[in-house]
Design a protein around this motif. Structure first.
Motif, PDB file in Angstrom:
ATOM      1  N   ALA A  73      -7.424  -1.930  11.226  1.00 37.94           N
ATOM      2  CA  ALA A  73      -7.236  -3.213  11.904  1.00 37.94           C
ATOM      3  C   ALA A  73      -5.932  -3.895  11.511  1.00 37.94           C
ATOM      4  CB  ALA A  73      -8.423  -4.129  11.588  1.00 37.94           C
ATOM      5  N   THR A  74      -5.410  -3.596  10.324  1.00 38.59           N
ATOM      6  CA  THR A  74      -4.236  -4.322   9.831  1.00 38.59           C
ATOM      7  C   THR A  74      -3.025  -3.441   9.579  1.00 38.59           C
ATOM      8  OG1 THR A  74      -5.730  -5.893   8.752  1.00 38.59           O
ATOM      9  CG2 THR A  74      -3.413  -5.917   8.055  1.00 38.59           C
ATOM     10  N   TYR A  75      -3.253  -2.285   8.957  1.00 37.72           N
ATOM     11  CA  TYR A  75      -2.116  -1.490   8.482  1.00 37.72           C
ATOM     12  C   TYR A  75      -2.026  -0.126   9.171  1.00 37.72           C
ATOM     13  CZ  TYR A  75      -1.854  -4.867   4.650  1.00 37.72           C
ATOM     14  OH  TYR A  75      -1.739  -6.017   3.915  1.00 37.72           O
ATOM     15  N   ASP A  76      -0.807   0.423   9.142  1.00 40.91           N
ATOM     16  CA  ASP A  76      -0.581   1.785   9.620  1.00 40.91           C
ATOM     17  C   ASP A  76      -1.041   2.781   8.552  1.00 40.91           C
ATOM     18  OD1 ASP A  76       0.715   0.522  11.712  1.00 40.91           O
ATOM     19  OD2 ASP A  76       2.713   0.769  10.806  1.00 40.91           O
ATOM     20  N   ARG A  77      -1.196   4.038   8.959  1.00 45.85           N
ATOM     21  CA  ARG A  77      -1.500   5.085   7.984  1.00 45.85           C
ATOM     22  C   ARG A  77      -0.887   6.406   8.463  1.00 45.85           C
ATOM     23  NH1 ARG A  77      -6.665   5.466  10.794  1.00 45.85           N
ATOM     24  NH2 ARG A  77      -6.972   7.656  11.411  1.00 45.85           N
ATOM     25  N   ILE A  78      -0.804   7.355   7.537  1.00 44.77           N
ATOM     26  CA  ILE A  78      -0.320   8.705   7.848  1.00 44.77           C
ATOM     27  C   ILE A  78      -1.439   9.688   7.557  1.00 44.77           C
ATOM     28  CG2 ILE A  78       1.359  10.491   7.287  1.00 44.77           C
ATOM     29  CD1 ILE A  78       3.293   8.291   6.456  1.00 44.77           C
ATOM     30  N   ASP A  79      -1.891  10.411   8.587  1.00 46.25           N
ATOM     31  CA  ASP A  79      -2.905  11.459   8.417  1.00 46.25           C
ATOM     32  C   ASP A  79      -2.214  12.816   8.329  1.00 46.25           C
ATOM     33  OD1 ASP A  79      -4.756   9.480   8.621  1.00 46.25           O
ATOM     34  OD2 ASP A  79      -5.565  10.088  10.558  1.00 46.25           O
ATOM     35  N   PRO A 111      -4.481   3.334   4.722  1.00 45.56           N
ATOM     36  CA  PRO A 111      -3.720   2.298   5.451  1.00 45.56           C
ATOM     37  C   PRO A 111      -2.946   1.421   4.475  1.00 45.56           C
ATOM     38  CG  PRO A 111      -5.982   2.445   6.256  1.00 45.56           C
ATOM     39  CD  PRO A 111      -5.927   3.256   5.008  1.00 45.56           C
ATOM     40  N   SER A 112      -1.693   1.146   4.824  1.00 48.35           N
ATOM     41  CA  SER A 112      -0.865   0.377   3.909  1.00 48.35           C
ATOM     42  C   SER A 112       0.317  -0.205   4.676  1.00 48.35           C
ATOM     43  CB  SER A 112      -0.352   1.280   2.777  1.00 48.35           C
ATOM     44  OG  SER A 112       0.645   0.637   2.031  1.00 48.35           O
ATOM     45  N   GLU A 113       0.903  -1.254   4.101  1.00 53.49           N
ATOM     46  CA  GLU A 113       2.114  -1.815   4.692  1.00 53.49           C
ATOM     47  C   GLU A 113       3.252  -0.813   4.627  1.00 53.49           C
ATOM     48  OE1 GLU A 113       4.792  -5.917   4.424  1.00 53.49           O
ATOM     49  OE2 GLU A 113       3.058  -5.610   3.116  1.00 53.49           O
ATOM     50  N   ILE A 156       8.007  -3.136  -7.269  1.00 50.72           N
ATOM     51  CA  ILE A 156       6.604  -2.789  -7.537  1.00 50.72           C
ATOM     52  C   ILE A 156       5.688  -3.117  -6.370  1.00 50.72           C
ATOM     53  CG2 ILE A 156       6.887  -2.990 -10.026  1.00 50.72           C
ATOM     54  CD1 ILE A 156       5.549  -5.747  -9.843  1.00 50.72           C
ATOM     55  N   ALA A 157       6.174  -3.878  -5.407  1.00 55.48           N
ATOM     56  CA  ALA A 157       5.416  -4.201  -4.200  1.00 55.48           C
ATOM     57  C   ALA A 157       6.424  -4.732  -3.180  1.00 55.48           C
ATOM     58  CB  ALA A 157       4.322  -5.239  -4.474  1.00 55.48           C
ATOM     59  N   THR A 158       5.960  -4.922  -1.948  1.00 53.09           N
ATOM     60  CA  THR A 158       6.857  -5.464  -0.931  1.00 53.09           C
ATOM     61  C   THR A 158       7.381  -6.826  -1.387  1.00 53.09           C
ATOM     62  OG1 THR A 158       5.605  -4.344   0.792  1.00 53.09           O
ATOM     63  CG2 THR A 158       7.067  -6.128   1.503  1.00 53.09           C
ATOM     64  N   ASP A 159       8.707  -6.929  -1.516  1.00 53.51           N
ATOM     65  CA  ASP A 159       9.384  -8.160  -1.922  1.00 53.51           C
ATOM     66  C   ASP A 159       8.999  -8.638  -3.317  1.00 53.51           C
ATOM     67  OD1 ASP A 159      10.777  -8.292   0.468  1.00 53.51           O
ATOM     68  OD2 ASP A 159       9.167  -9.401   1.473  1.00 53.51           O
TER      69      ASP A 159
END
Length: 577
Positions: free
Chosen positions: A229-235, A252-254, A561-564
């Motif tokens: 519902a929120t993030y993209d993912r790679i399968d 799923p992750s940013e 270590i994380a986005t921004d």
């Protein structure tokens, strides 16, 4: 493993080397064919050489004009008659037709052929004069070379030589894997069907088993889960040691990453990017070749079999208002798809396959040939014609007995000498029982998948890549203020200026930098070095420190270590109390 058995006539002692085992065995077409086939069998690749059953030698040549060395086929009606590929002469022959001179025991002297004695350690080796199709061996008692065999090398001799080659080949492959052949995908293709459905085709090997073959691959339908519902993912689609393909779902992750796999039991096939809330894969592209016969599609024509082909049939079309319909079709009936303008190589290479929907009118049980095949016609850079034959469609899931609509996707790659595409043919091959079809939704497809092919990284390429990774990278000099960027990862930055240098940490939306990125900033010049996160970017440091390097010739490491969100560790200046 590739074979290039082309002996040099001026070098009769040229040897084939396999892991230090030396053998010279440039023989006739049959012996070479048998040896290559045996090595392929050891490596689990023997079925890739079998080209099926055909009515005669001409049919084998037509369907397989340039096969790999060691290829063979069965001639219909005679279980003992086999066609083999004579790689030296570039043609198919019937096994037994390769002729050599009549065997004779005769001596040869130094002036005619070889040195007066063999090299040390090679007294028992065979030396072959390919031009005369004769095999010589050193006779230690007579002190000269004698003619060991002409035509009709014995089967026992061939069996003995094959056993030697197999042992050498096994030692060679074991040298790369510590005793076992590594898990390997030999061929792979993931064809998008609809929504998040894929049909996966291929064959692969693990140390103790090979699953499928080129002619009889593993074919499996897989469905990916809908997007988060929120993030993209790679399968990832992998092959496993149970003989199946399976989907490894990513997190799923940013900033999504490929999922990890067990390298002992799974082999990476391809990755598929699934966007947030997606019900279809991202970046799946298709160019319509035929759907409704309207402007913007390819032009359709019937160069052969026009009376049996209707290019705009409204009789129960597969989709839309029309389909292409074939009735009581005969061999060589052809539907041709021609673009309005020639397609350049650069444009065509964006596509990975040819897809279409087909519905059989009648079931055809185990036909001698596939009912149809796809051909791509183009031109070389010099203007001469060249043809690319796509692989047999039944390999990629086509079922001649299925009367339901089937969506088929056949992978392709342009021949190296093809500079442009002229047209694509859908050609009928079957001509025994009445056969007909409906054809619709024809497409050239491409997308984000990265299918594994036979183009594997060699050991030398891998060692070169490792050497490059391990090589010492030079520092990046900076003489003024600068913004951190992704190319600075794992690099030393030399801040060398008489004035202060400010290092800016940017917002990810303007300068994308992956999480876990790090860079090392050194204070080299007289001017001090400080760090400045832009608005909405956080730089975490100890409360007793400030965002400056403490002393000249010291360094600070910046890590994301994380986005921004960043941290700074190292020789930071202490805050004034």
């Amino acid at each position: 493993m590739e074979f290039n058995i082309q002996p040099k006539q001026d070098d009769p002692q040229r040897l084939l080397k396999l892991n230090g085992v030396d053998k010279a065995f440039w023989l006739g077409a049959e012996e070479i064919n048998l040896m290559i086939r045996a090595i392929k069998q050891l490596l689990g690749e023997d079925d890739s050489l079998y080209k099926g059953e055909h009515p005669n030698l001409e049919a084998v040549t037509f369907y397989h004009p340039n096969p790999e060395p060691g290829s063979y086929a069965q001639i219909e009606g005679d279980p003992n008659q086999e066609a083999i590929w004579d790689n030296s002469n570039g043609k198919w022959i019937i096994s037994g037709d390769w002729q050599e001179p009549t065997p004779a025991q005769e001596s040869i002297n130094y002036e005619e052929n070889f040195a007066s004695f063999p090299p040390e350690g090679f007294e028992d080796e065979l030396y072959v004069d390919k031009e005369e199709a004769k095999i010589y061996i050193w006779d230690d008692f007579e002190g000269l070379y004698i003619l060991a065999a002409g035509s009709g090398v014995s089967q026992s001799y061939v069996d003995t030589e094959i056993a030697k080659v197999l042992a050498a080949a096994k030692a060679y492959t074991d040298s790369f894997s510590g005793g076992n052949t590594s898990p390997t995908i030999h061929s792979f293709y993931a064809a998008h069907q609809q929504d998040l459905d894929y049909r996966v085709t291929g064959y692969f090997s693990f140390p103790d088993a090979t699953f499928g073959s080129k002619q009889n691959p593993v074919v499996q339908n897989l469905t990916l889960s809908p997007g988060d519902a929120t993030y993209d993912r790679i399968d990832m689609i992998v092959a496993n040691d149970q003989g199946n393909f399976e989907v490894i779902e990513g997190v799923p992750s940013e900033n999504p990453e490929e999922p990890s796999i067990d390298l002992d039991t799974q082999i990476r096939g391809t990755i598929i990017f699934v966007g947030a809330n997606a019900t279809t894969p991202v970046n799946q592209t298709a160019t319509t070749v035929f759907a409704e016969g309207t402007a913007g599609e390819f032009n359709t024509s019937t160069p052969s079999g026009a009376a049996r082909l209707n290019l705009a049939s409204a009789n129960t079309p597969i989709s839309g208002s029309i389909s292409i319909e074939g009735t009581n079709n005969e061999y060589n009936d052809t539907v041709r798809f021609t673009p309005d303008a020639t397609i350049t190589r650069e444009t065509f290479e964006a596509f990975t396959g040819f897809a279409y929907k087909i519905k059989n009118k009648t079931a055809v049980a185990t036909p001698d040939y596939p009912t149809h095949r796809i051909q791509i016609y183009g031109k070389k850079s010099n203007g001469s014609n060249v043809i690319a034959y796509l692989e047999e469609v039944d390999i990629y899931g086509y079922d001649s007995e299925n009367l339901n609509t089937q969506k088929i996707a056949v992978p392709f790659s342009m021949p190296a000498n093809m500079a442009e595409i002229s047209y694509i043919n859908f050609k009928v091959l079957y001509n025994v029982d009445p056969w007909g079809f409906w054809l619709d939704d024809v497409q050239l497809i491409g997308g984000e998948e990265d299918p594994i092919s036979d183009d594997f990284v060699t050991r030398e390429e891998m060692e070169a890549a490792i050497a490059e990774i391990n090589a010492v990278k030079p520092p990046i000099p900076k003489a003024a203020n600068y913004i951190v960027e992704a190319t600075h990862h794992d690099r030393d930055i030399y801040a060398d200026s008489a004035s202060e240098i400010v290092v800016t940490l940017p917002k990810n939306s303007t300068t994308p930098i992956p999480v876990n990125f790090e860079t090392h900033v050194w204070w080299i010049g007289a001017g001090k070095v400080s760090f400045n996160p832009v608005t909405d970017v956080t730089l975490n440091i100890d409360e007793t420190e400030i965002a400056e390097i403490a002393r000249r010739y010291n360094a600070v490491t910046l890590k994301k270590i994380a986005t921004d969100v960043w941290i700074a560790i190292g020789a930071l200046k202490l805050a004034e109390v």
